[in-house]
Design a protein around this motif. Structure first.
Motif, PDB file in Angstrom:
ATOM      1  N   GLN A 142       2.088   1.892  -3.461  1.00  0.00           N
ATOM      2  CA  GLN A 142       1.022   2.477  -4.281  1.00  0.00           C
ATOM      3  C   GLN A 142       0.831   3.956  -3.950  1.00  0.00           C
ATOM      4  O   GLN A 142       0.695   4.795  -4.854  1.00  0.00           O
ATOM      5  CB  GLN A 142      -0.304   1.733  -4.048  1.00  0.00           C
ATOM      6  N   ILE A 147      -5.851   4.964   0.488  1.00  0.00           N
ATOM      7  CA  ILE A 147      -5.267   3.706   0.023  1.00  0.00           C
ATOM      8  C   ILE A 147      -5.283   2.675   1.151  1.00  0.00           C
ATOM      9  O   ILE A 147      -5.564   1.501   0.915  1.00  0.00           O
ATOM     10  CB  ILE A 147      -3.854   3.935  -0.559  1.00  0.00           C
ATOM     11  N   GLU A 199      -8.983   1.815  -1.190  1.00  0.00           N
ATOM     12  CA  GLU A 199      -9.266   2.430  -2.488  1.00  0.00           C
ATOM     13  C   GLU A 199      -8.096   2.218  -3.442  1.00  0.00           C
ATOM     14  O   GLU A 199      -6.940   2.159  -3.026  1.00  0.00           O
ATOM     15  CB  GLU A 199      -9.535   3.929  -2.338  1.00  0.00           C
ATOM     16  N   LYS A 200      -8.400   2.102  -4.715  1.00  0.00           N
ATOM     17  CA  LYS A 200      -7.374   1.966  -5.747  1.00  0.00           C
ATOM     18  C   LYS A 200      -6.740   3.327  -5.993  1.00  0.00           C
ATOM     19  O   LYS A 200      -7.413   4.364  -5.896  1.00  0.00           O
ATOM     20  CB  LYS A 200      -7.985   1.454  -7.052  1.00  0.00           C
ATOM     21  N   GLN A 213       0.828  -1.204   0.000  1.00  0.00           N
ATOM     22  CA  GLN A 213       0.000   0.000   0.000  1.00  0.00           C
ATOM     23  C   GLN A 213       0.866   1.259   0.000  1.00  0.00           C
ATOM     24  O   GLN A 213       0.549   2.232  -0.670  1.00  0.00           O
ATOM     25  CB  GLN A 213      -0.935   0.006   1.216  1.00  0.00           C
ATOM     26  N   GLU A 223      -5.986   4.864  -8.715  1.00  0.00           N
ATOM     27  CA  GLU A 223      -6.653   5.629  -9.776  1.00  0.00           C
ATOM     28  C   GLU A 223      -7.939   6.276  -9.258  1.00  0.00           C
ATOM     29  O   GLU A 223      -8.267   7.398  -9.638  1.00  0.00           O
ATOM     30  CB  GLU A 223      -6.954   4.736 -10.983  1.00  0.00           C
ATOM     31  N   THR A 224      -8.625   5.620  -8.344  1.00  0.00           N
ATOM     32  CA  THR A 224      -9.827   6.191  -7.737  1.00  0.00           C
ATOM     33  C   THR A 224      -9.467   7.409  -6.891  1.00  0.00           C
ATOM     34  O   THR A 224     -10.143   8.433  -6.938  1.00  0.00           O
ATOM     35  CB  THR A 224     -10.554   5.140  -6.871  1.00  0.00           C
TER      36      THR A 224
END
Length: 134
Positions: A39, A76, A80-81, A36, A83-84
């Motif tokens: 990301q 995150i 949540e992704k 995470q 991109e979202t």
């Protein structure tokens, strides 16, 4: 004397820009899950600091950038992704916050400008070379 005081107030104004509040929890702390955090870090590199403008929120020391880092990490961590989260920040702050603006009719000049400049430069260079041969 009045001018000197006004000058000092103007010079000292940036010192008042940040609040005295402590930074948000995830502003400078990494997430416990390395996947995470990776990301979140990748997303933070793609988002422009609204205060510094030339830096990503990952690199900026501005308080606003810290708040944005905390928001990214919180979302995150909540599952949540990236991109979202990116789309949510763009909806909140506008396309300018992203280093990857979407390809839309409004942004076509941004995407076409490098090609146009390259073609114009080649055309000018060719024109100059033809003049030298004559």
């Amino acid at each position: 004397m009045k001018h000197w005081f006004a000058f000092l107030l103007l010079v000292a104004a940036p010192a008042w820009a940040d609040s005295e509040l402590p930074p948000a929890r995830w502003a400078n702390e990494q997430l416990p899950d390395p996947r995470q955090e990776a990301q979140a870090k990748a997303l933070m590199e793609e988002l422009r600091c609204l205060v510094c403008q030339g830096q990503s929120i990952a690199d900026s020391n501005a308080e606003m950038a810290g708040d944005m880092r905390a928001l990214v990490r919180q979302r995150i961590a909540a599952g949540e992704k990236p991109e979202t989260v990116r789309r949510w920040l763009i909806a909140r702050y506008g396309n300018w916050v992203s280093y990857r603006p979407p390809v839309e009719p409004v942004t076509w000049p941004l995407w076409a400008a490098p090609l146009i400049f390259l073609l114009a430069g080649a055309w000018l260079l060719r024109k100059r070379m033809v003049r030298r041969r004559s």
